[in-house]
Design an enzyme around this catalytic site. Structure first.
Site, PDB file in Angstrom:
ATOM      1  N   LYS A 125       0.877  -1.189   0.000  1.00 18.29           N
ATOM      2  CA  LYS A 125       0.000   0.000   0.000  1.00 18.29           C
ATOM      3  C   LYS A 125       0.903   1.225   0.000  1.00 18.29           C
ATOM      4  CE  LYS A 125      -4.351   1.207   0.083  1.00 18.29           C
ATOM      5  NZ  LYS A 125      -5.510   0.539  -0.521  1.00 18.29           N
ATOM      6  N   ASP A 165      -6.774   4.530  -4.806  1.00 21.24           N
ATOM      7  CA  ASP A 165      -7.507   4.397  -3.538  1.00 21.24           C
ATOM      8  C   ASP A 165      -8.100   5.791  -3.312  1.00 21.24           C
ATOM      9  OD1 ASP A 165      -7.752   2.410  -1.055  1.00 21.24           O
ATOM     10  OD2 ASP A 165      -7.445   4.384  -0.199  1.00 21.24           O
ATOM     11  N   THR A 208     -14.806  -2.735  -7.422  1.00 15.94           N
ATOM     12  CA  THR A 208     -14.908  -2.819  -5.963  1.00 15.94           C
ATOM     13  C   THR A 208     -16.374  -2.699  -5.538  1.00 15.94           C
ATOM     14  OG1 THR A 208     -12.742  -1.790  -5.827  1.00 15.94           O
ATOM     15  CG2 THR A 208     -13.995  -1.932  -3.787  1.00 15.94           C
TER      16      THR A 208
HETATM   17  P1  NDP Z   1     -12.665   8.007  -3.280  1.00 18.96           P
HETATM   18  O1  NDP Z   1     -11.600   8.995  -3.042  1.00 18.96           O
HETATM   19  O2  NDP Z   1     -13.151   7.794  -4.665  1.00 18.96           O
HETATM   20  O3  NDP Z   1     -13.932   8.340  -2.368  1.00 18.96           O
HETATM   21  C1  NDP Z   1     -13.845   8.402  -0.993  1.00 18.96           C
HETATM   22  C2  NDP Z   1     -15.165   8.873  -0.434  1.00 18.96           C
HETATM   23  O4  NDP Z   1     -15.143   8.802   0.976  1.00 18.96           O
HETATM   24  C3  NDP Z   1     -15.469  10.317  -0.784  1.00 18.96           C
HETATM   25  O5  NDP Z   1     -16.878  10.470  -0.846  1.00 18.96           O
HETATM   26  C4  NDP Z   1     -14.906  11.076   0.407  1.00 18.96           C
HETATM   27  O6  NDP Z   1     -15.504  12.341   0.627  1.00 18.96           O
HETATM   28  C5  NDP Z   1     -15.244  10.129   1.536  1.00 18.96           C
HETATM   29  N1  NDP Z   1     -14.251  10.259   2.610  1.00 18.96           N
HETATM   30  C6  NDP Z   1     -12.922   9.972   2.556  1.00 18.96           C
HETATM   31  N2  NDP Z   1     -12.336  10.216   3.728  1.00 18.96           N
HETATM   32  C7  NDP Z   1     -13.311  10.661   4.541  1.00 18.96           C
HETATM   33  C8  NDP Z   1     -13.343  11.060   5.888  1.00 18.96           C
HETATM   34  N3  NDP Z   1     -12.221  11.054   6.641  1.00 18.96           N
HETATM   35  N4  NDP Z   1     -14.531  11.465   6.398  1.00 18.96           N
HETATM   36  C9  NDP Z   1     -15.665  11.450   5.640  1.00 18.96           C
HETATM   37  N5  NDP Z   1     -15.686  11.079   4.350  1.00 18.96           N
HETATM   38  C10 NDP Z   1     -14.539  10.678   3.823  1.00 18.96           C
HETATM   39  O7  NDP Z   1     -12.136   6.633  -2.651  1.00 18.96           O
HETATM   40  P2  NDP Z   1     -12.621   5.151  -2.929  1.00 18.96           P
HETATM   41  O8  NDP Z   1     -14.082   5.150  -3.194  1.00 18.96           O
HETATM   42  O9  NDP Z   1     -11.692   4.552  -3.907  1.00 18.96           O
HETATM   43  O10 NDP Z   1     -12.310   4.442  -1.527  1.00 18.96           O
HETATM   44  C11 NDP Z   1     -13.273   4.381  -0.472  1.00 18.96           C
HETATM   45  C12 NDP Z   1     -12.890   3.274   0.499  1.00 18.96           C
HETATM   46  O11 NDP Z   1     -12.844   2.013  -0.223  1.00 18.96           O
HETATM   47  C13 NDP Z   1     -11.509   3.398   1.156  1.00 18.96           C
HETATM   48  O12 NDP Z   1     -11.566   2.839   2.434  1.00 18.96           O
HETATM   49  C14 NDP Z   1     -10.621   2.542   0.253  1.00 18.96           C
HETATM   50  O13 NDP Z   1      -9.461   2.099   0.931  1.00 18.96           O
HETATM   51  C15 NDP Z   1     -11.576   1.396  -0.018  1.00 18.96           C
HETATM   52  N6  NDP Z   1     -11.251   0.582  -1.193  1.00 18.96           N
HETATM   53  C16 NDP Z   1     -11.152   1.141  -2.443  1.00 18.96           C
HETATM   54  C17 NDP Z   1     -10.872   0.354  -3.532  1.00 18.96           C
HETATM   55  C18 NDP Z   1     -10.875   0.898  -4.919  1.00 18.96           C
HETATM   56  O14 NDP Z   1     -10.804   0.087  -5.865  1.00 18.96           O
HETATM   57  N7  NDP Z   1     -10.977   2.193  -5.133  1.00 18.96           N
HETATM   58  C19 NDP Z   1     -10.582  -1.085  -3.379  1.00 18.96           C
HETATM   59  C20 NDP Z   1     -10.816  -1.596  -2.033  1.00 18.96           C
HETATM   60  C21 NDP Z   1     -11.102  -0.773  -0.995  1.00 18.96           C
HETATM   61  P3  NDP Z   1     -14.978  13.661  -0.184  1.00 18.96           P
HETATM   62  O15 NDP Z   1     -15.501  13.497  -1.588  1.00 18.96           O
HETATM   63  O16 NDP Z   1     -15.573  14.801   0.545  1.00 18.96           O
HETATM   64  O17 NDP Z   1     -13.495  13.601  -0.109  1.00 18.96           O
END
Ligand code: NDP
Length: 450
Positions: A125, A165, A208
């Site tokens: 990671k 991510d 995902t």
């Molecule tokens: P994105 O950056 O596309 O989206 C993240 C989302 O979560 C956004 O809506 C963001 O809000 C919100 N967010 C992030 N941090 C916070 C926080 N501290 N408090 C509140 N809201 C938050 O990321 P992903 O969708 O790719 O990833 C989301 C989760 O899925 C993570 O845990 C990641 O590790 C996990 N994951 C992702 C994979 C992938 O293929 N992308 C694979 C496996 C797991 P805002 O828009 O305001 O920033």
């Protein structure tokens, strides 16, 4: 379980102040009790001591210049955790909260998740404490280029293959790949999540989220239950959440919430997918703009969240899909979900539920798909992207989606059957941790003390 306490206390000394990492290690080690009790080969080979220590940790300076000519310095990370099963594989996260403990927790989880897919991928990671919010395209490009100026010497298509991510999507992968190619002169599958124009795989963007819904369908099917017709709660509004919502609609369910770092949207009619994609994928703006297009919806700002909780879990729905970030579902949220009749939770995010929430969810016998099993569809499809790159082939959407479905189904049955074998029927936390651990640990033993 003395080995759990001993390991955590050794980690506290050798790697101070890495709270999320201790949390992830503790959860896995607690599940392993029956394996370590029954078979002393893992102790003889010091597998626990070795598996909690990354093979390599790279930390580097990322200097870059903003549009006004100011110089900024961020911290970049790549943790190459375990390569027993294949090249290190795991995403890059750009978020201001990033520190070594968060990257290590994510890398540690990734080892077991990747093992569970049954594919040949190790765990890693990376990321940076960089905040992409409000930055221009040119600033993002300069940051990505500077990040790659160091990272390129550590990665390669058969050694370490990063993906996206939080904060790292198709745009960032493009800038990172361009700089890698410029520095090395090589056009190769060194990153996944690439654009479909130049080496990406169909379904990777959706994988995902789709996989997380396929996992929920598997849990429900075993209880003769269906997804169709049910109201679903989704948190987040990024890559994972968006494609959970899309797949839920395709399955006849109704996703009624989504959230971001500013608040939660509750739309009883169902979240409008087109508006969501426009706001988050195109305009990259805050979710409260959703109300302009859908005045019947409600926006709950973070300031109005319940104390020690998150508004999204206090709305009534049959299934919950946490898809934002770690520790976003607390014990009090779990209590409310249970009281409101929620029957299943499938985690799109990594470690979104606190340990206290998980205990309560398992005690209440909800169907519960932990992130390392339920969200493994993304990394599995990344491996399918690597396979296409290596063989210079391009598979159809249906071909990749069929493989994704089959991988998710295998992950589910492997976790379910392992839980039964180790006397914890229905506990997919135990099932996923043990199944992943045994595959990696046996490979480590066969490869000697390295
Ligand atoms: P994105 O950056 O596309 O989206 C993240 C989302 O979560 C956004 O809506 C963001 O809000 C919100 N967010 C992030 N941090 C916070 C926080 N501290 N408090 C509140 N809201 C938050 O990321 P992903 O969708 O790719 O990833 C989301 C989760 O899925 C993570 O845990 C990641 O590790 C996990 N994951 C992702 C994979 C992938 O293929 N992308 C694979 C496996 C797991 P805002 O828009 O305001 O920033």
């Amino acid at each position: 379980m003395t080995y759990v306490n001993e390991t955590i206390s050794a980690l506290r000394k050798s790697s101070p102040a890495q709270t999320e990492f201790y949390q992830a290690v503790e959860e896995v080690l607690e599940s392993l009790h029956p394996v370590l009790e029954n078979d002393d080969k893992y102790r003889r080979h010091s597998i626990v001591e070795r598996i909690v220590e990354p093979e390599r940790q790279i930390i580097f300076r990322v200097p870059w210049m903003d549009d006004q000519g100011n110089i900024h310095v961020n911290k970049g990370y790549r943790i190459e955790f375990n390569s027993a099963l294949g090249p290190y594989k795991g995403g890059l996260r750009f978020h201001p909260s990033i520190n070594a403990g968060i990257i290590k927790f994510l890398g540690f989880e990734q080892i077991f998740k990747n093992a569970l897919t049954g594919l040949s991928i190790g765990g890693g990671k990376g990321g940076a404490n960089f905040d992409p919010k409000g930055r221009s395209d040119a600033e993002i490009m300069r940051f990505c280029q500077s990040f790659m100026n160091e990272l390129y010497r550590h990665i390669g298509p058969t050694t370490d293959v990063p993906a996206g991510d939080i904060g790292v999507g198709a745009r960032e992968i493009g800038y990172l790949f361009g700089q890698y190619k410029r520095l090395t002169g090589r056009y190769e599958g060194v990153l996944t999540g690439k654009s479909l124009l130049w080496g990406g795989s169909l379904v990777r963007k959706e994988a995902t989220g789709y996989g997380c819904v396929y996992f929920a369908q598997q849990m429900l099917a075993d209880e003769n239950l269906e997804l169709a017709g049910r109201d679903c709660l989704v948190s987040g509004s990024g890559n994972v959440a968006t494609y959970v919502i899309e797949k839920l609609y395709q399955c006849g369910a109704r996703p009624i919430t989504c959230s971001d770092s500013t608040g939660t949207i509750h739309d009883p009619e169902g979240i409008n997918l087109e508006t969501l994609k426009q706001l988050k994928e195109v305009q990259k703006t805050s979710l409260n703009a959703y109300l302009i297009h859908h005045p019947g919806a409600r926006f709950i700002a973070i300031a109005d969240y319940p104390e020690d909780g998150h508004a999204v879990w206090h709305i009534t729905g049959s299934l919950a899909f946490p898809c934002a970030t770690q520790n976003e579902l607390t014990r009090s949220d779990a209590e409310t979900l249970i009281n409101n009749g929620c029957i299943a939770i499938s985690e799109g995010a990594n470690m979104p539920s606190t340990p206290e929430a998980v205990d309560l969810i398992l005690d209440a016998k909800l169907l519960y798909g932990p992130g390392k099993a339920a969200n493994a569809g993304g990394v599995a499809t990344s491996q399918l992207e690597m396979a296409q790159n290596a063989s210079m082939q391009r598979w159809s959407f249906e071909q990749v989606d069929t493989q994704l479905k089959s991988i998710m189904s295998n992950i589910y049955s492997n976790a379910r059957d392992t839980a039964i074998k180790y006397d914890a029927p229905g506990n997919l936390v135990v099932g996923a941790n043990i199944a992943g651990f045994i595959r990696v640990a046996d490979a480590m033993i066969e490869q000697g003390i390295v």
